[in-house]
Design a protein around this motif. Sequence first.
Motif, PDB file in Angstrom:
ATOM      1  N   ASN A 376       2.715 -36.850  19.778  1.00 42.20           N
ATOM      2  CA  ASN A 376       3.504 -35.649  19.519  1.00 42.20           C
ATOM      3  C   ASN A 376       2.851 -34.701  18.514  1.00 42.20           C
ATOM      4  N   LYS A 377       1.872 -35.189  17.765  1.00 38.54           N
ATOM      5  CA  LYS A 377       1.152 -34.274  16.875  1.00 38.54           C
ATOM      6  C   LYS A 377       0.445 -33.194  17.682  1.00 38.54           C
ATOM      7  N   TRP A 378       0.032 -33.536  18.920  1.00 43.56           N
ATOM      8  CA  TRP A 378      -0.637 -32.559  19.778  1.00 43.56           C
ATOM      9  C   TRP A 378       0.355 -31.557  20.346  1.00 43.56           C
ATOM     10  N   PHE A 379       1.565 -32.007  20.633  1.00 44.42           N
ATOM     11  CA  PHE A 379       2.596 -31.062  21.084  1.00 44.42           C
ATOM     12  C   PHE A 379       2.849 -30.021  19.998  1.00 44.42           C
ATOM     13  N   GLY A 380       3.009 -30.480  18.763  1.00 44.91           N
ATOM     14  CA  GLY A 380       3.225 -29.560  17.648  1.00 44.91           C
ATOM     15  C   GLY A 380       2.085 -28.578  17.483  1.00 44.91           C
ATOM     16  N   ALA A 381       0.850 -29.068  17.653  1.00 43.53           N
ATOM     17  CA  ALA A 381      -0.326 -28.202  17.508  1.00 43.53           C
ATOM     18  C   ALA A 381      -0.388 -27.158  18.619  1.00 43.53           C
ATOM     19  N   ILE A 382      -0.038 -27.548  19.837  1.00 47.05           N
ATOM     20  CA  ILE A 382      -0.059 -26.609  20.970  1.00 47.05           C
ATOM     21  C   ILE A 382       0.948 -25.479  20.742  1.00 47.05           C
ATOM     22  N   ILE A 383       2.159 -25.826  20.317  1.00 50.38           N
ATOM     23  CA  ILE A 383       3.197 -24.809  20.093  1.00 50.38           C
ATOM     24  C   ILE A 383       2.784 -23.878  18.954  1.00 50.38           C
ATOM     25  N   CYS A 384       2.222 -24.438  17.884  1.00 49.92           N
ATOM     26  CA  CYS A 384       1.793 -23.608  16.750  1.00 49.92           C
ATOM     27  C   CYS A 384       0.684 -22.643  17.172  1.00 49.92           C
TER      28      CYS A 384
END
Length: 394
Positions: A376-384
Amino acid sequence: MAFYRLSRTARSLCHRHSSLSAVHIYFHSPLPFTHSSRHSRHLFQVSGNFHSDNQFYNGSNSFSSIGAYHCLLQYSSFSAVPSDEKREKSKKYKSNECDRSWIDVYLPEKARPYARLARLDKPIGTWLLAWPCMWSITMAAAPGSLPDIKMMMLFGTGALLLRGAGCTINDLLDRDIDTKVARTRSRPIASGVLSPFQGLCFLGFQLLLGLEILMQLNNFSRVLGASSLLLVFSYPLMKRLTYWPQAYLGLTFNWGALLGWAAVKGSLDLAVVIPLYASGVFWTLVYDTIYAHQDKEDDMIVGVKSTALRFADSTKEWISGFGAACIGSLALSGYNAHLELTYYVFLAAGSTQLAWQILTVDLSSRADCNRKFVSNKWFGAIICSGILFGRLLS
């Protein structure tokens, strides 16, 4: 090849010392070990050094044939089944190697329990707390401008401290429960490495550092930030009261979606920050429900509650709904913030990552649940990244 070399060595010694005939006979009898490549390589090394090792050969003295060969077997360690002691040592060594982290390498011994109490060796919690803050700060930037880098650094440090404080509170309140759960019984307070008093002192230190960061924000943000402590302190109790502690964690972990905007603007634009905050809550319900499936058997024994137990076999249907609500809320927030079309391209990529988690997670596998949770750290990075480009191009 290895057996051939040893055979030649034995025959050579046999010509020099008649007492080696027994070794030769014993050697050509069936051997009680397997012909694995690892054992063969080791035997090759031993046979190559056989003449030079005084333990097995001395030019001036003969040696006991059978005894020497048994000694050779013991020396080369290629018996069919390793002893229980060797197996136990091997397991313990591998376990210790897996448990080691940068904390064990770089920190003084006395500091290590405190670092583990703050979960500094498991940064995923800090990422999950920091991303909603970064979303909000980036979205609050002026059109065509980069976000406030100093503010992002402050919130990143604050996320590290607040997450550590939350873990300390959790371990203090759950120390009796943690001793009954395999995954948590080695935590510093549960295992007795740190006393509850030491944990309280460390908590005070973390909160003091967090207060120093909060005081650098505007007055509105100070009040808003301080109000989150009620959620932080009460969250660990929720698993005893409701099957929805993951929803309460969502309210706690995503407070930064409100606070980041307030720190930049000095007020709240509810049309933007409420959908953004809601998206974080729904996101937390996805990833923390997956995480909770790791402990569902232990939770039933101990008597604590979670959405993993509440949803049971319907978990994927529930978290699919939460995932859709998360993406919808992010779209609404971006629309109200007047982000450019680029944002929605990244949002589509983020929804693909979230769908991959939900569709492929094996809820019966602790390892796979943990892998999907950490992703989920990658999901957060994609949205940011989407918010950043959507703001720069607006």
